[in-house]
Design an enzyme around this catalytic site. Structure first.
Site, short mmCIF file in Angstrom:
data_model
loop_
_atom_site.label_atom_id
_atom_site.label_comp_id
_atom_site.label_asym_id
_atom_site.label_seq_id
_atom_site.Cartn_x
_atom_site.Cartn_y
_atom_site.Cartn_z
N ASP A 1 0.50 10.38 1.88
CA ASP A 1 -0.61 9.67 1.24
C ASP A 1 -1.40 10.68 0.40
O ASP A 1 -2.00 11.59 0.96
CB ASP A 1 -1.49 9.06 2.34
CG ASP A 1 -2.62 8.23 1.78
OD1 ASP A 1 -2.85 8.29 0.55
OD2 ASP A 1 -3.26 7.51 2.56
N CYS B 1 2.46 0.02 0.39
CA CYS B 1 1.76 1.19 0.95
C CYS B 1 0.45 0.69 1.56
O CYS B 1 0.36 -0.49 1.93
CB CYS B 1 1.55 2.28 -0.11
SG CYS B 1 0.55 1.79 -1.52
N ARG C 1 0.84 5.04 -4.01
CA ARG C 1 2.28 5.20 -3.78
C ARG C 1 3.13 4.01 -4.18
O ARG C 1 4.13 4.16 -4.88
CB ARG C 1 2.54 5.55 -2.30
CG ARG C 1 1.98 6.91 -1.92
CD ARG C 1 1.91 7.07 -0.42
NE ARG C 1 0.92 6.17 0.16
CZ ARG C 1 0.71 6.01 1.46
NH1 ARG C 1 1.45 6.69 2.31
NH2 ARG C 1 -0.22 5.20 1.91
P1 4NP Z 1 -1.94 4.22 -1.29
O1 4NP Z 1 -3.15 5.26 -1.13
O2 4NP Z 1 -1.74 3.58 0.05
O3 4NP Z 1 -0.80 5.10 -1.68
O4 4NP Z 1 -2.37 3.25 -2.37
C1 4NP Z 1 -4.39 4.92 -0.59
C2 4NP Z 1 -5.29 4.22 -1.34
C3 4NP Z 1 -6.53 3.92 -0.81
C4 4NP Z 1 -6.85 4.30 0.48
C5 4NP Z 1 -5.92 4.99 1.23
C6 4NP Z 1 -4.68 5.30 0.71
N1 4NP Z 1 -8.13 4.00 1.01
O5 4NP Z 1 -8.43 4.46 2.13
O6 4NP Z 1 -8.93 3.32 0.35
#
Ligand code: 4NP
Length: 169
Positions: free
Chosen positions: A141, A22, A28
């Site tokens: 997300d 992800c 995710r």
């Molecule tokens: P992930 O969610 O991709 O599902 O782990 C996110 C975690 C952090 C960020 C964006 C999405 N961020 O912008 O830091």
């Protein structure tokens, strides 16, 4: 992706190596890995499949999953297995048989790093295994959402990973 049934083979001698990807590797993809491992265990396949997860970005490297995701997983009866966030690297194309992006942006980012058709062919979006009735075409997300967004992701991934395991023999 096509609806043609494809079976992924695995054995103890030659485990199927699956990488969930992800953006941050704190919401995710770690959840997908936890849920996939639970489904593998149910199917008695845990010794024949090797799993990991990572993120395309490096902001959270070394961190535990987001506490809101851990809470949502706990509400659904799952626990964290100790994974700490790491960033995707080109080495992953040789270390894994299947690379599973959670959304279209992750998919495009991974494909932009692939150098061969063989590497590109390893990339299969998580949405391939979504239930037909799911109101999503990628894993949303949840990072900027409330708790309900995390529960939605867990429920979507629980269904998708169970379906994915049904394609592993
Ligand atoms: P992930 O969610 O991709 O599902 O782990 C996110 C975690 C952090 C960020 C964006 C999405 N961020 O912008 O830091």
């Amino acid at each position: 992706m096509s609806d043609t049934p494809t079976f992924f083979s695995c054995s103890e001698e030659k485990p199927l190596r699956v990488l969930f990807v992800c953006l941050g590797n704190i919401c995710r993809s770690p959840a997908a890995e936890i849920l996939f491992n639970a489904a593998l265990k149910k199917a008695g396949l845990e010794a024949k499949v090797y799993t990991d997860s990572c993120g395309m970005g490096g902001w959270h490297v070394g961190q535990k999953p987001d506490r809101r995701m851990l809470a949502a997983l706990e509400r659904h009866g799952y626990e964290w297995g100790g994974h700490l966030a790491r960033q995707f690297s080109r080495i992953d194309f040789s270390e894994f048989d299947l690379i599973i992006p959670q959304d279209d942006s992750n998919k495009e980012d991974i494909l932009s790093l692939a150098l061969t058709e063989e590497e590109k062919a390893k990339v299969i979006p998580m949405s391939r295994w979504f239930p037909k009735t799911a109101p999503f075409r990628e894993v949303p997300d949840p990072y900027w959402d409330g708790a309900r967004g995390f529960d939605t992701v867990v429920e979507l991934l629980e269904a998708a990973t169970a379906e994915f395991v049904r394609e592993i023999r």
